[in-house]
Design a protein around this motif. Structure first.
Motif, PDB file in Angstrom:
ATOM      1  N   GLY A  29       0.912  -1.082   0.142  1.00  0.00           N
ATOM      2  CA  GLY A  29       0.118   0.092  -0.184  1.00  0.00           C
ATOM      3  C   GLY A  29       0.938   1.229   0.050  1.00  0.00           C
ATOM      4  N   LEU A  30       0.446   2.278  -0.388  1.00  0.00           N
ATOM      5  CA  LEU A  30       1.052   3.692  -0.421  1.00  0.00           C
ATOM      6  C   LEU A  30      -0.083   4.840   0.027  1.00  0.00           C
ATOM      7  CD1 LEU A  30       3.565   5.291  -1.452  1.00  0.00           C
ATOM      8  CD2 LEU A  30       1.950   5.630  -3.705  1.00  0.00           C
ATOM      9  N   VAL A  31       0.634   5.463   0.940  1.00  0.00           N
ATOM     10  CA  VAL A  31      -0.037   6.645   1.630  1.00  0.00           C
ATOM     11  C   VAL A  31       0.674   7.913   1.160  1.00  0.00           C
ATOM     12  CG1 VAL A  31      -0.755   7.835   3.634  1.00  0.00           C
ATOM     13  CG2 VAL A  31      -0.758   5.479   3.533  1.00  0.00           C
ATOM     14  N   ILE A  32       0.092   8.838   0.431  1.00  0.00           N
ATOM     15  CA  ILE A  32       0.415   9.973  -0.058  1.00  0.00           C
ATOM     16  C   ILE A  32      -0.085  11.038   0.836  1.00  0.00           C
ATOM     17  CG2 ILE A  32       0.823  11.531  -1.788  1.00  0.00           C
ATOM     18  CD1 ILE A  32       0.308   9.142  -3.682  1.00  0.00           C
ATOM     19  N   ALA A  33       0.687  12.112   1.588  1.00  0.00           N
ATOM     20  CA  ALA A  33       0.134  12.989   2.274  1.00  0.00           C
ATOM     21  C   ALA A  33       0.881  14.345   2.052  1.00  0.00           C
ATOM     22  CB  ALA A  33       0.349  12.618   3.901  1.00  0.00           C
ATOM     23  N   SER A  34      -0.082  15.510   2.183  1.00  0.00           N
ATOM     24  CA  SER A  34       0.353  16.775   1.745  1.00  0.00           C
ATOM     25  C   SER A  34      -0.346  17.787   2.578  1.00  0.00           C
ATOM     26  CB  SER A  34       0.262  16.995   0.312  1.00  0.00           C
ATOM     27  OG  SER A  34       0.411  18.416   0.074  1.00  0.00           O
ATOM     28  N   PRO A  35       0.173  18.958   3.028  1.00  0.00           N
ATOM     29  CA  PRO A  35      -0.505  20.168   3.339  1.00  0.00           C
ATOM     30  C   PRO A  35      -1.133  20.794   2.021  1.00  0.00           C
ATOM     31  CG  PRO A  35       1.941  20.515   3.246  1.00  0.00           C
ATOM     32  CD  PRO A  35       1.760  19.166   2.904  1.00  0.00           C
ATOM     33  N   VAL A  36      -2.021  21.513   2.197  1.00  0.00           N
ATOM     34  CA  VAL A  36      -2.641  22.349   1.091  1.00  0.00           C
ATOM     35  C   VAL A  36      -2.040  23.735   0.740  1.00  0.00           C
ATOM     36  CG1 VAL A  36      -4.801  22.950   0.171  1.00  0.00           C
ATOM     37  CG2 VAL A  36      -4.722  20.965   1.564  1.00  0.00           C
ATOM     38  N   TYR A  37      -1.527  24.040  -0.239  1.00  0.00           N
ATOM     39  CA  TYR A  37      -1.266  25.168  -0.723  1.00  0.00           C
ATOM     40  C   TYR A  37      -2.014  25.712  -2.034  1.00  0.00           C
ATOM     41  CZ  TYR A  37       3.025  24.077   1.755  1.00  0.00           C
ATOM     42  OH  TYR A  37       3.780  23.396   2.714  1.00  0.00           O
ATOM     43  N   TYR A  38      -2.613  26.816  -1.960  1.00  0.00           N
ATOM     44  CA  TYR A  38      -3.635  27.145  -2.914  1.00  0.00           C
ATOM     45  C   TYR A  38      -4.417  26.394  -3.644  1.00  0.00           C
ATOM     46  CZ  TYR A  38      -1.376  31.696  -2.858  1.00  0.00           C
ATOM     47  OH  TYR A  38      -0.977  32.829  -2.455  1.00  0.00           O
ATOM     48  N   ALA A  39      -5.105  25.256  -2.623  1.00  0.00           N
ATOM     49  CA  ALA A  39      -6.039  24.180  -3.063  1.00  0.00           C
ATOM     50  C   ALA A  39      -5.395  23.177  -3.983  1.00  0.00           C
ATOM     51  CB  ALA A  39      -7.398  24.689  -3.740  1.00  0.00           C
ATOM     52  N   SER A  40      -4.053  23.028  -3.656  1.00  0.00           N
ATOM     53  CA  SER A  40      -3.313  21.938  -4.089  1.00  0.00           C
ATOM     54  C   SER A  40      -2.198  21.344  -3.246  1.00  0.00           C
ATOM     55  CB  SER A  40      -2.608  22.709  -5.430  1.00  0.00           C
ATOM     56  OG  SER A  40      -1.955  21.647  -6.318  1.00  0.00           O
ATOM     57  N   ALA A  41      -1.679  20.316  -3.726  1.00  0.00           N
ATOM     58  CA  ALA A  41      -0.564  19.857  -2.922  1.00  0.00           C
ATOM     59  C   ALA A  41       0.710  20.363  -3.183  1.00  0.00           C
ATOM     60  CB  ALA A  41      -0.296  18.343  -3.339  1.00  0.00           C
ATOM     61  N   ASN A  42       1.495  20.147  -2.189  1.00  0.00           N
ATOM     62  CA  ASN A  42       2.978  20.389  -2.328  1.00  0.00           C
ATOM     63  C   ASN A  42       3.696  20.388  -3.802  1.00  0.00           C
ATOM     64  OD1 ASN A  42       5.947  21.023  -2.238  1.00  0.00           O
ATOM     65  ND2 ASN A  42       5.779  20.562   0.056  1.00  0.00           N
ATOM     66  N   ALA A  68      -3.848   5.338  -0.355  1.00  0.00           N
ATOM     67  CA  ALA A  68      -4.811   6.355   0.353  1.00  0.00           C
ATOM     68  C   ALA A  68      -3.924   7.851   0.422  1.00  0.00           C
ATOM     69  CB  ALA A  68      -4.597   5.735   1.847  1.00  0.00           C
ATOM     70  N   SER A  69      -4.657   8.793   0.480  1.00  0.00           N
ATOM     71  CA  SER A  69      -4.272  10.226   0.321  1.00  0.00           C
ATOM     72  C   SER A  69      -4.627  10.888   1.745  1.00  0.00           C
ATOM     73  CB  SER A  69      -4.535  10.927  -0.789  1.00  0.00           C
ATOM     74  OG  SER A  69      -5.889  11.000  -1.019  1.00  0.00           O
ATOM     75  N   VAL A  70      -3.887  11.722   2.351  1.00  0.00           N
ATOM     76  CA  VAL A  70      -4.119  12.365   3.319  1.00  0.00           C
ATOM     77  C   VAL A  70      -3.908  13.887   3.099  1.00  0.00           C
ATOM     78  CG1 VAL A  70      -3.568  12.880   5.792  1.00  0.00           C
ATOM     79  CG2 VAL A  70      -3.648  10.456   4.911  1.00  0.00           C
ATOM     80  N   VAL A  71      -4.821  14.801   3.401  1.00  0.00           N
ATOM     81  CA  VAL A  71      -4.691  16.198   3.392  1.00  0.00           C
ATOM     82  C   VAL A  71      -4.794  16.855   4.595  1.00  0.00           C
ATOM     83  CG1 VAL A  71      -4.991  16.267   0.862  1.00  0.00           C
ATOM     84  CG2 VAL A  71      -6.975  16.336   2.527  1.00  0.00           C
ATOM     85  N   CYS A  72      -3.886  17.967   4.694  1.00  0.00           N
ATOM     86  CA  CYS A  72      -4.057  18.911   5.909  1.00  0.00           C
ATOM     87  C   CYS A  72      -3.986  20.517   5.609  1.00  0.00           C
ATOM     88  CB  CYS A  72      -2.872  18.551   6.694  1.00  0.00           C
ATOM     89  SG  CYS A  72      -3.027  19.510   8.108  1.00  0.00           S
ATOM     90  N   ALA A  73      -5.047  21.140   6.054  1.00  0.00           N
ATOM     91  CA  ALA A  73      -5.148  22.724   6.007  1.00  0.00           C
ATOM     92  C   ALA A  73      -5.604  23.133   7.045  1.00  0.00           C
ATOM     93  CB  ALA A  73      -5.911  22.784   4.637  1.00  0.00           C
ATOM     94  N   ARG A  74      -5.193  24.493   7.077  1.00  0.00           N
ATOM     95  CA  ARG A  74      -5.913  25.439   8.038  1.00  0.00           C
ATOM     96  C   ARG A  74      -7.459  25.531   7.978  1.00  0.00           C
ATOM     97  NH1 ARG A  74      -8.184  30.574   8.374  1.00  0.00           N
ATOM     98  NH2 ARG A  74      -7.667  30.742   6.281  1.00  0.00           N
ATOM     99  N   ARG A  75      -8.071  25.608   6.727  1.00  0.00           N
ATOM    100  CA  ARG A  75      -9.267  25.717   6.462  1.00  0.00           C
ATOM    101  C   ARG A  75      -9.736  25.118   5.150  1.00  0.00           C
ATOM    102  NH1 ARG A  75     -13.112  29.017   8.990  1.00  0.00           N
ATOM    103  NH2 ARG A  75     -14.925  29.542   7.580  1.00  0.00           N
ATOM    104  N   GLY A  76      -9.574  25.674   3.866  1.00  0.00           N
ATOM    105  CA  GLY A  76     -10.074  25.125   2.773  1.00  0.00           C
ATOM    106  C   GLY A  76      -8.967  24.652   1.973  1.00  0.00           C
ATOM    107  N   GLY A  77      -9.694  23.941   0.600  1.00  0.00           N
ATOM    108  CA  GLY A  77      -8.924  23.465  -0.438  1.00  0.00           C
ATOM    109  C   GLY A  77      -8.647  21.906  -0.085  1.00  0.00           C
ATOM    110  N   LEU A  78      -9.082  21.262   0.911  1.00  0.00           N
ATOM    111  CA  LEU A  78      -8.858  20.001   1.079  1.00  0.00           C
ATOM    112  C   LEU A  78      -9.355  19.259   0.231  1.00  0.00           C
ATOM    113  CD1 LEU A  78      -9.624  20.457   4.905  1.00  0.00           C
ATOM    114  CD2 LEU A  78      -7.479  19.569   4.250  1.00  0.00           C
ATOM    115  N   SER A  79     -10.679  19.347  -0.149  1.00  0.00           N
ATOM    116  CA  SER A  79     -11.242  18.350  -1.161  1.00  0.00           C
ATOM    117  C   SER A  79     -10.575  18.549  -2.510  1.00  0.00           C
ATOM    118  CB  SER A  79     -12.945  18.652  -1.182  1.00  0.00           C
ATOM    119  OG  SER A  79     -13.518  18.723  -0.066  1.00  0.00           O
ATOM    120  N   ALA A  80     -10.229  19.605  -2.923  1.00  0.00           N
ATOM    121  CA  ALA A  80      -9.602  19.473  -4.297  1.00  0.00           C
ATOM    122  C   ALA A  80      -8.336  18.956  -4.104  1.00  0.00           C
ATOM    123  CB  ALA A  80      -9.287  21.194  -4.483  1.00  0.00           C
TER     124      ALA A  80
END
Length: 206
Positions: free
Chosen positions: A78-91, A115-127
């Motif tokens: 399995g592969l997990v890809i994780a990223s903070p959100v920058y301008y509704a996009s990944a790093n 599996a993908s994991v995303v983190c943000a202060r507020r928005g852009g997570l779904s994108a």
């Protein structure tokens, strides 16, 4: 079972890492081996669509990240890809790595669990969540789900620890991913892999 985690956060103790740590605790309790790579600070050039990997069997650019991770990806269940959100996009470094990693590695990725994991202060997570999942769905990889979209909220370092629902989402994701990997392994033993047919390559004008 073995999971490879690629963390796109540039910070060492980030909220993205906090979410992954919650998953890792579950993986370890379930007896799943975990290998994690942080690439968020790396300078990674993007794919130039040169086609050289078709001849070499690896990316023509010999930076450490892509060609080092390819055999680890091949060996993982399995592969997990994780990223903070920058301008509704990944790093951007993470996206450059994933473009080249998925395109230049020619081993069969069918039935590896993603599996993908995303983190943000507020928005852009779904994108961003959708953006990362596309690497899996073009590669025949089942996508692990949770009790919510795989996201967690936090701004200051460590703040995501207060997102109780987000932490629950991460734990549930890890349990579901483990179950899916084990189930696929049993299915391979009993039924084998899905039949493959020759893929036609077309464009919109022919």
């Amino acid at each position: 079972m073995k999971v490879l985690i690629i963390n796109g956060s540039p910070r060492t103790r980030s909220n993205t890492q906090l979410a992954l740590d919650e998953m890792i605790k579950v993986f370890e309790a379930e007896g799943v081996e975990v290998e994690e790579y942080a690439v968020g600070r790396d300078v990674i050039r993007g794919c130039v669509s040169c086609g050289g990997c078709a001849k070499l069997g690896k990316c023509v650019f010999n930076d450490d990240a892509v060609n080092e991770l390819a055999p680890k990806f091949e060996a993982a269940d399995g592969l997990v890809i994780a990223s903070p959100v920058y301008y509704a996009s990944a790093n951007a470094s993470l996206i450059a790595l994933l473009d080249r990693l998925f395109y230049s590695s020619h081993f069969d990725k069918t039935m590896k669990v993603g599996a993908s994991v995303v983190c943000a202060r507020r928005g852009g997570l779904s994108a961003t969540f959708d953006e990362l999942n596309k690497y899996f769905t073009i590669s025949g990889m089942p996508v692990a789900s949770s009790a919510y979209w795989n996201q967690i909220h936090g701004a200051a370092p460590g703040e995501a620890a207060q997102d109780e629902e987000g932490l629950h989402t991460m734990r549930t994701l890890a349990r579901n991913m483990t179950f899916l990997m084990k189930s696929i392994a049993l299915g391979k033993e009993k039924y084998g892999m899905p039949e493959k047919e020759q893929k036609p390559f077309t464009n919109f004008i022919r």
